[in-house]
Design a protein around this motif. Structure first.
Motif, PDB file in Angstrom:
ATOM      1  N   SER A 226       0.805  -1.225   0.000  1.00  0.00           N
ATOM      2  CA  SER A 226       0.000   0.000   0.000  1.00  0.00           C
ATOM      3  C   SER A 226       0.837   1.274   0.000  1.00  0.00           C
ATOM      4  O   SER A 226       0.337   2.349  -0.328  1.00  0.00           O
ATOM      5  CB  SER A 226      -0.908   0.020   1.235  1.00  0.00           C
TER       6      SER A 226
ATOM      7  N   VAL B 299       2.092   2.384   2.819  1.00  0.00           N
ATOM      8  CA  VAL B 299       2.000   2.900   4.183  1.00  0.00           C
ATOM      9  C   VAL B 299       3.284   2.674   4.983  1.00  0.00           C
ATOM     10  O   VAL B 299       3.565   3.394   5.947  1.00  0.00           O
ATOM     11  CB  VAL B 299       0.783   2.273   4.910  1.00  0.00           C
TER      12      VAL B 299
ATOM     13  N   ALA C  79       0.628   5.443  15.722  1.00  0.00           N
ATOM     14  CA  ALA C  79       0.130   5.930  14.430  1.00  0.00           C
ATOM     15  C   ALA C  79       0.203   4.838  13.367  1.00  0.00           C
ATOM     16  O   ALA C  79      -0.744   4.642  12.588  1.00  0.00           O
ATOM     17  CB  ALA C  79       0.945   7.144  13.993  1.00  0.00           C
ATOM     18  N   LEU C  80       1.329   4.103  13.347  1.00  0.00           N
ATOM     19  CA  LEU C  80       1.468   3.031  12.361  1.00  0.00           C
ATOM     20  C   LEU C  80       0.492   1.898  12.659  1.00  0.00           C
ATOM     21  O   LEU C  80      -0.110   1.334  11.734  1.00  0.00           O
ATOM     22  CB  LEU C  80       2.905   2.506  12.350  1.00  0.00           C
TER      23      LEU C  80
ATOM     24  N   GLU D 157      -2.442   2.044  13.941  1.00  0.00           N
ATOM     25  CA  GLU D 157      -3.775   2.440  13.478  1.00  0.00           C
ATOM     26  C   GLU D 157      -3.898   2.332  11.951  1.00  0.00           C
ATOM     27  O   GLU D 157      -4.933   1.920  11.428  1.00  0.00           O
ATOM     28  CB  GLU D 157      -4.081   3.873  13.941  1.00  0.00           C
ATOM     29  N   LYS D 158      -2.833   2.706  11.234  1.00  0.00           N
ATOM     30  CA  LYS D 158      -2.857   2.623   9.772  1.00  0.00           C
ATOM     31  C   LYS D 158      -2.930   1.166   9.304  1.00  0.00           C
ATOM     32  O   LYS D 158      -3.640   0.859   8.338  1.00  0.00           O
ATOM     33  CB  LYS D 158      -1.605   3.288   9.196  1.00  0.00           C
TER      34      LYS D 158
ATOM     35  N   ALA E 153      -6.383  -0.283  10.020  1.00  0.00           N
ATOM     36  CA  ALA E 153      -7.381   0.338   9.153  1.00  0.00           C
ATOM     37  C   ALA E 153      -7.440  -0.303   7.768  1.00  0.00           C
ATOM     38  O   ALA E 153      -8.450  -0.162   7.058  1.00  0.00           O
ATOM     39  CB  ALA E 153      -7.107   1.820   9.033  1.00  0.00           C
ATOM     40  N   LEU E 154      -6.384  -1.010   7.386  1.00  0.00           N
ATOM     41  CA  LEU E 154      -6.343  -1.625   6.047  1.00  0.00           C
ATOM     42  C   LEU E 154      -6.999  -3.011   6.015  1.00  0.00           C
ATOM     43  O   LEU E 154      -7.008  -3.655   4.961  1.00  0.00           O
ATOM     44  CB  LEU E 154      -4.893  -1.747   5.570  1.00  0.00           C
TER      45      LEU E 154
END
Length: 329
Positions: A126, A128, A320-321, A323-324, A327-328
């Motif tokens: 992705s 990310v 933060a990572l 959560e990313k 979320a995927l």
């Protein structure tokens, strides 16, 4: 009869041939040595080989990738050090080794963070993770991409594992990582850091009660011969990282750097496909040699290790990572 003019022409051709020979040597392909700790039949090896073939083609032969399998250039820790000092240009290393340089890498190797292979593939492709992968360049290596290493499960010598209670007192080989040691503790066992090349003998001699890894490595290294009980705890989907020497990467032209980065990301898709194809084949090979596979109710293990995620995800960058990635799904 040969005339003087003919002799002159022959001499000129000889000189030109010599010059062309020198020119060919001057533009000989630059070797990229890649350290790899598994066999040349492994999906990661095959994906890396395809990457190398495409790199040679798309750079008009400027680079030649030579992969050294079976820890010929040392174990993963040694290989990473060789990449850092430029003695080796590339390697495939386990994610926990990168955690030693940037704790944010811990997030992508957390227990039960991926819902399955499709989710993991999406995370890896992705973009990310690009900022994280670039963060190690100051340490002498850059992460080009991540490969799946499947879901890791327990395999043991004396009998199957079905509950955390079955792990009590068992010494299990893990990679050299604080996270892996804590993982084994919360699952009920004791983690023993050890090089992959030593595992077979250690189980055989009773130094270890077993190990934890994926089905392909289990079959590829014939570890079913000493630990015939494979229990599908699926506790981790730890990435393996394709790393390159930062100095070597920066020695390439901008165009060649972009080509290498692009091909590395494409190779991740290839590796996921090859992995899926080989899992069932690996299980069949191991079963034919006497291995016994058993499914496990993973909920008790998930519950016993819930606190580990909270413990490991501490910094703002990690949160933060995390959560990313979630979320995927």
């Amino acid at each position: 009869m040969l005339t003087k003019t003919t002799f002159k022409r022959l001499a000129l051709c000889s000189v030109l041939s010599g010059l062309l020979g020198v020119s060919s040597l001057a533009y000989a392909a630059k070797e990229i040595k890649a350290a790899f700790n598994q066999s040349d039949k492994h999906p990661q090896y095959l994906a890396l080989k395809e990457l190398g073939d495409k790199l040679a083609q798309q750079t008009e032969g400027r680079y030649k990738l030579n992969i050294f399998p079976n820890e010929l250039l040392g174990d993963q820790r040694a290989a990473l050090e060789l990449v850092q000092n430029g003695a080796v240009q590339m390697a495939v290393v386990a994610n926990p080794l990168a955690e030693n340089y940037d704790k944010t890498f811990t997030v992508i190797g957390l227990p039960y963070i991926y819902s399955g292979p499709a989710h993991q593939e999406k995370v890896f492709t992705s973009g990310v993770l690009d900022p994280l992968f670039a963060s190690t360049s100051r340490f002498g290596f850059t992460v080009l991409t991540a490969y799946t290493a499947g879901a890791r499960s327990m395999y043991t010598k004396a009998g199957p594992v079905n509950t955390p209670a079955d792990m009590k007192g068992k010494k299990i080989r893990v990679m050299q990582s604080d996270t892996m040691l804590k993982m084994l503790t919360c699952m009920g066992g004791t983690g023993v850091p050890m090089s992959q090349s030593e595992v077979y003998t250690a189980i055989q001699q009773g130094v270890l009660d077993g190990a934890e890894n994926n089905e392909i490595t289990y079959a590829d290294l014939k570890q079913y011969e000493v630990a015939p009980y494979f229990s599908a705890t699926r506790h981790l989907m730890v990435p393996d990282l394709v790393v390159v020497s930062t100095d070597f990467l920066e020695s390439m032209s901008k165009q060649d750097q972009e080509t290498l980065r692009k091909l590395a990301k494409e190779s991740t898709l290839t590796e996921f496909r090859l992995w899926a194809e080989q899992i069932e084949q690996a299980k069949k090979v191991a079963e034919e040699k006497g291995a016994k596979f058993n499914e496990v109710d993973i909920q008790p293990f998930q519950e016993s290790c819930k606190g580990l995620q909270t413990e490991l995800v501490k910094t703002p960058e990690q949160k933060a990572l995390y959560e990313k990635v979630v979320a995927l799904q």
